[in-house]
Scaffold this motif. Structure first.
Motif, PDB file in Angstrom:
ATOM      1  N   PRO B  32     -77.449  10.427 -52.740  1.00 18.23           N
ATOM      2  CA  PRO B  32     -78.582   9.733 -53.363  1.00 18.23           C
ATOM      3  C   PRO B  32     -78.506   8.229 -53.145  1.00 18.23           C
ATOM      4  N   PHE B  33     -79.655   7.589 -53.256  1.00 16.93           N
ATOM      5  CA  PHE B  33     -79.740   6.135 -53.282  1.00 16.93           C
ATOM      6  C   PHE B  33     -80.135   5.735 -54.702  1.00 16.93           C
ATOM      7  N   LEU B  34     -79.394   4.796 -55.281  1.00 15.04           N
ATOM      8  CA  LEU B  34     -79.684   4.345 -56.631  1.00 15.04           C
ATOM      9  C   LEU B  34     -80.084   2.877 -56.603  1.00 15.04           C
ATOM     10  N   PHE B  35     -81.032   2.552 -57.458  1.00 21.25           N
ATOM     11  CA  PHE B  35     -81.611   1.208 -57.500  1.00 21.25           C
ATOM     12  C   PHE B  35     -81.680   0.733 -58.951  1.00 21.25           C
ATOM     13  N   TRP B  36     -81.586  -0.575 -59.123  1.00 22.51           N
ATOM     14  CA  TRP B  36     -81.969  -1.225 -60.369  1.00 22.51           C
ATOM     15  C   TRP B  36     -83.079  -2.220 -60.055  1.00 22.51           C
TER      16      TRP B  36
END
Lengths: 113, 113
Positions: B32-36
């Motif tokens: 997965p790619f996680l972002f804030w």
């Protein structure tokens, strides 16, 4: 400078009214998105598109139509506005790869009375 | 389907105290790619930081986060809160071949003097 521009910034309409929200991006991005932002729900996807003439259904599409007329322009249509559609609407664009950033517009605040 | 959970709707902190905003996710995919994203009042949401590398700390503008696949977490931290950090923070997830994020419900951070 690459940007996403939304208009209008604010809109008031009556229940049953017809509203069109506009979004233009100068990022040369393939993907464009319409979100609504509501307290407690965060950003919820209404519709999105991967190119001119394409439309994909999002997570909360009921009561909304959308049209992508060009690479740059993506419109959100509320044909019979209801008070439940009072919200802050954001348009965003991205290149379309999994790790692409979103570029958001400045938002349209819609009040349906 | 994929999901992102931000457990705190509102976090109120005194200036100078450490910040930790929780983000956990669920996905069947292994990369997965996680972002804030951060949304300041009257501005557009914008990317704060992102990661797809397990156990690697990512930093930007004084904030940092580490993706831990073993616990499906991507918590946002800062050593010392500033008044200007007051904003709405969104955690988001995407996967390879998926061109739309899944956003969490957002956490509002309020920093007081």
């Amino acid at each position: 400078e690459a940007a996403v521009t939304q208009s209008p910034r604010n809109k008031v309409t009556v229940t049953g009214g017809n509203v069109t929200l506009s979004c233009r991006q100068t990022n040369s991005h393939n993907y464009m998105y319409w979100y609504r932002q509501d307290t407690g729900h965060g950003l919820r996807l209404i519709h999105y598109s991967y190119g001119a003439g394409n439309l994909q259904i999002g997570d909360v599409p009921d009561g909304y139509k959308a049209t992508r007329t060009t690479q740059e322009d993506f419109f959100l249509l509320l044909e019979l506005a209801s008070p439940s559609q009072t919200s802050l609407y954001f348009c965003a664009s991205s290149e379309g790869s999994s790790n692409s950033d979103y570029t958001f517009g400045s938002g349209t605040r819609l009040l349906v009375i | 389907g994929d999901s992102v959970t931000q457990t705190e709707g509102l976090v109120t902190l005194t200036e100078g105290l450490p910040v930790m905003l929780n983000c956990t996710y669920q996905t069947i995919y292994s990369n997965p790619f996680l972002f804030w994203y951060v949304h300041y009042l009257n501005e557009s949401p914008r990317l704060l930081l992102k990661s797809s590398t397990d156990n690697k700390r990512t930093e930007h503008q004084g904030f940092h986060a580490t993706l831990h696949k073993s616990s499906s977490s991507f918590h946002l931290q800062k050593s010392s809160a500033q008044l200007s950090d007051s904003a709405l923070y969104y955690c988001a997830l995407s996967n390879t071949g998926n061109y739309k994020y899944v956003f969490g419900a957002g956490t509002r951070l309020k920093v007081i003097a």
